[in-house]
Design a protein around this motif. Structure first.
Motif, PDB file in Angstrom:
ATOM      1  N   LEU A 258      43.912 134.051 -25.811  1.00  0.00           N
ATOM      2  CA  LEU A 258      43.282 133.015 -26.611  1.00  0.00           C
ATOM      3  C   LEU A 258      42.066 133.619 -27.294  1.00  0.00           C
ATOM      4  O   LEU A 258      41.431 134.534 -26.770  1.00  0.00           O
ATOM      5  CB  LEU A 258      42.848 131.839 -25.733  1.00  0.00           C
ATOM      6  CG  LEU A 258      43.975 131.104 -25.005  1.00  0.00           C
ATOM      7  CD1 LEU A 258      43.383 130.045 -24.079  1.00  0.00           C
ATOM      8  CD2 LEU A 258      44.943 130.477 -25.989  1.00  0.00           C
TER       9      LEU A 258
ATOM     10  N   ILE B 222      40.073 125.403 -20.365  1.00  0.00           N
ATOM     11  CA  ILE B 222      41.012 125.312 -21.484  1.00  0.00           C
ATOM     12  C   ILE B 222      42.023 124.222 -21.177  1.00  0.00           C
ATOM     13  O   ILE B 222      42.644 124.225 -20.104  1.00  0.00           O
ATOM     14  CB  ILE B 222      41.783 126.646 -21.658  1.00  0.00           C
ATOM     15  CG1 ILE B 222      40.828 127.833 -21.767  1.00  0.00           C
ATOM     16  CG2 ILE B 222      42.739 126.570 -22.848  1.00  0.00           C
ATOM     17  CD1 ILE B 222      40.023 127.892 -23.023  1.00  0.00           C
TER      18      ILE B 222
ATOM     19  N   LEU C 115      48.233 132.955 -18.942  1.00  0.00           N
ATOM     20  CA  LEU C 115      48.559 132.515 -20.302  1.00  0.00           C
ATOM     21  C   LEU C 115      49.863 133.134 -20.800  1.00  0.00           C
ATOM     22  O   LEU C 115      50.104 134.333 -20.604  1.00  0.00           O
ATOM     23  CB  LEU C 115      47.416 132.956 -21.228  1.00  0.00           C
ATOM     24  CG  LEU C 115      47.617 132.717 -22.718  1.00  0.00           C
ATOM     25  CD1 LEU C 115      47.374 131.254 -23.068  1.00  0.00           C
ATOM     26  CD2 LEU C 115      46.699 133.619 -23.521  1.00  0.00           C
TER      27      LEU C 115
ATOM     28  N   VAL D  77      50.199 118.697 -17.989  1.00  0.00           N
ATOM     29  CA  VAL D  77      49.067 119.257 -18.717  1.00  0.00           C
ATOM     30  C   VAL D  77      47.909 119.414 -17.743  1.00  0.00           C
ATOM     31  O   VAL D  77      47.889 118.768 -16.686  1.00  0.00           O
ATOM     32  CB  VAL D  77      48.632 118.359 -19.898  1.00  0.00           C
ATOM     33  CG1 VAL D  77      49.724 118.288 -20.959  1.00  0.00           C
ATOM     34  CG2 VAL D  77      48.268 116.962 -19.409  1.00  0.00           C
TER      35      VAL D  77
ATOM     36  N   TYR E  47      50.491 128.025 -26.972  1.00  0.00           N
ATOM     37  CA  TYR E  47      50.188 128.665 -25.697  1.00  0.00           C
ATOM     38  C   TYR E  47      50.425 127.691 -24.545  1.00  0.00           C
ATOM     39  O   TYR E  47      50.292 126.477 -24.700  1.00  0.00           O
ATOM     40  CB  TYR E  47      48.752 129.194 -25.677  1.00  0.00           C
ATOM     41  CG  TYR E  47      47.682 128.121 -25.764  1.00  0.00           C
ATOM     42  CD1 TYR E  47      47.207 127.502 -24.621  1.00  0.00           C
ATOM     43  CD2 TYR E  47      47.156 127.722 -26.985  1.00  0.00           C
ATOM     44  CE1 TYR E  47      46.250 126.507 -24.678  1.00  0.00           C
ATOM     45  CE2 TYR E  47      46.197 126.741 -27.062  1.00  0.00           C
ATOM     46  CZ  TYR E  47      45.742 126.136 -25.911  1.00  0.00           C
ATOM     47  OH  TYR E  47      44.797 125.150 -25.981  1.00  0.00           O
ATOM     48  N   VAL E  48      50.799 128.237 -23.414  1.00  0.00           N
ATOM     49  CA  VAL E  48      50.943 127.463 -22.173  1.00  0.00           C
ATOM     50  C   VAL E  48      50.375 128.322 -21.041  1.00  0.00           C
ATOM     51  O   VAL E  48      50.176 129.527 -21.197  1.00  0.00           O
ATOM     52  CB  VAL E  48      52.424 127.122 -21.866  1.00  0.00           C
ATOM     53  CG1 VAL E  48      53.044 126.344 -23.018  1.00  0.00           C
ATOM     54  CG2 VAL E  48      53.235 128.361 -21.576  1.00  0.00           C
ATOM     55  N   PHE E  49      50.110 127.691 -19.916  1.00  0.00           N
ATOM     56  CA  PHE E  49      49.760 128.445 -18.710  1.00  0.00           C
ATOM     57  C   PHE E  49      50.829 128.191 -17.658  1.00  0.00           C
ATOM     58  O   PHE E  49      51.427 127.119 -17.608  1.00  0.00           O
ATOM     59  CB  PHE E  49      48.393 128.020 -18.179  1.00  0.00           C
ATOM     60  CG  PHE E  49      47.230 128.678 -18.884  1.00  0.00           C
ATOM     61  CD1 PHE E  49      46.629 129.808 -18.360  1.00  0.00           C
ATOM     62  CD2 PHE E  49      46.755 128.159 -20.088  1.00  0.00           C
ATOM     63  CE1 PHE E  49      45.560 130.416 -19.008  1.00  0.00           C
ATOM     64  CE2 PHE E  49      45.688 128.765 -20.749  1.00  0.00           C
ATOM     65  CZ  PHE E  49      45.090 129.897 -20.208  1.00  0.00           C
TER      66      PHE E  49
ATOM     67  N   TRP F 194      43.756 121.522 -16.993  1.00  0.00           N
ATOM     68  CA  TRP F 194      42.621 122.347 -17.408  1.00  0.00           C
ATOM     69  C   TRP F 194      42.634 123.636 -16.598  1.00  0.00           C
ATOM     70  O   TRP F 194      42.739 123.596 -15.368  1.00  0.00           O
ATOM     71  CB  TRP F 194      41.310 121.610 -17.178  1.00  0.00           C
ATOM     72  CG  TRP F 194      41.117 120.445 -18.095  1.00  0.00           C
ATOM     73  CD1 TRP F 194      41.514 119.153 -17.872  1.00  0.00           C
ATOM     74  CD2 TRP F 194      40.493 120.451 -19.381  1.00  0.00           C
ATOM     75  NE1 TRP F 194      41.176 118.365 -18.946  1.00  0.00           N
ATOM     76  CE2 TRP F 194      40.548 119.117 -19.884  1.00  0.00           C
ATOM     77  CE3 TRP F 194      39.898 121.447 -20.161  1.00  0.00           C
ATOM     78  CZ2 TRP F 194      40.020 118.759 -21.124  1.00  0.00           C
ATOM     79  CZ3 TRP F 194      39.371 121.100 -21.393  1.00  0.00           C
ATOM     80  CH2 TRP F 194      39.435 119.772 -21.872  1.00  0.00           C
TER      81      TRP F 194
ATOM     82  N   SER G 241      45.616 122.702 -21.617  1.00  0.00           N
ATOM     83  CA  SER G 241      46.872 123.358 -21.942  1.00  0.00           C
ATOM     84  C   SER G 241      48.042 122.621 -21.322  1.00  0.00           C
ATOM     85  O   SER G 241      47.893 121.958 -20.296  1.00  0.00           O
ATOM     86  CB  SER G 241      46.842 124.794 -21.396  1.00  0.00           C
ATOM     87  OG  SER G 241      48.090 125.434 -21.573  1.00  0.00           O
ATOM     88  N   GLN G 242      49.181 122.780 -21.954  1.00  0.00           N
ATOM     89  CA  GLN G 242      50.409 122.390 -21.260  1.00  0.00           C
ATOM     90  C   GLN G 242      50.657 123.424 -20.167  1.00  0.00           C
ATOM     91  O   GLN G 242      50.364 124.609 -20.336  1.00  0.00           O
ATOM     92  CB  GLN G 242      51.602 122.337 -22.212  1.00  0.00           C
ATOM     93  CG  GLN G 242      52.824 121.771 -21.515  1.00  0.00           C
ATOM     94  CD  GLN G 242      54.024 121.521 -22.412  1.00  0.00           C
ATOM     95  OE1 GLN G 242      55.156 121.602 -21.962  1.00  0.00           O
ATOM     96  NE2 GLN G 242      53.783 121.215 -23.675  1.00  0.00           N
TER      97      GLN G 242
END
Ligand SMILES: [Zn+2]
Length: 133
Positions: A20, A88, A108, A77, A124-126, A79, A90-91
């Motif tokens: 990111l 961050i 990530l 989803v 982006y996803v985690f 943080w 994120s999905q």
């Protein structure tokens, strides 16, 4: 099918390593995401773009059981807290295979978020980091 970015300037991938893109304040050291033109902490405009660390920890999350425009339920989803000290939104994927726990290691990935008739939308996803030492 055209690949399009969910939003320009959020992330980059160099030599297979996604990151990111955030801003670091040259005045107070605050790290921000996404890139800002003014520091939200001290209002300085002395900001440089930096690649954020890829790995963080799961700060909190929620699973959504209602359909959204692009995501069939259930989807998750949350943080992610990065070593830079920022969180961050994120999905989160990969949670069906690896149940989520607050504080677990997350990483990530750049992936297709959804497809429509013409486009493949990349974002982006985690995902949980499992089985590594
Ligand atoms: Zn600042």
């Amino acid at each position: 099918m055209t690949k399009v970015l969910f939003q320009k300037g959020l992330f980059e991938e160099t030599q297979g390593e996604p990151a990111l893109i955030g801003s670091k304040c040259g005045s107070c050291g605050q790290v921000l995401f996404p890139v800002k033109s003014v520091c939200l902490n001290c209002m300085s405009a002395d900001l440089e773009s930096i690649r954020l660390r890829r790995d963080g920890i799961l700060y909190t999350y929620t699973t959504v059981y209602m359909a959204s425009e692009h995501f069939p339920p259930p989807y998750t989803v949350g943080w992610i807290e990065l070593p830079e000290g920022i969180r961050i939104f994120s999905q989160i994927r990969g949670w069906q295979e690896n149940p989520l726990k607050i504080g677990m290691d997350m990483r990530l990935y750049i992936e297709t978020l959804w497809r429509d008739e013409d486009n493949e939308v990349i974002g982006y996803v985690f995902k949980p980091v499992i089985g590594e030492t």
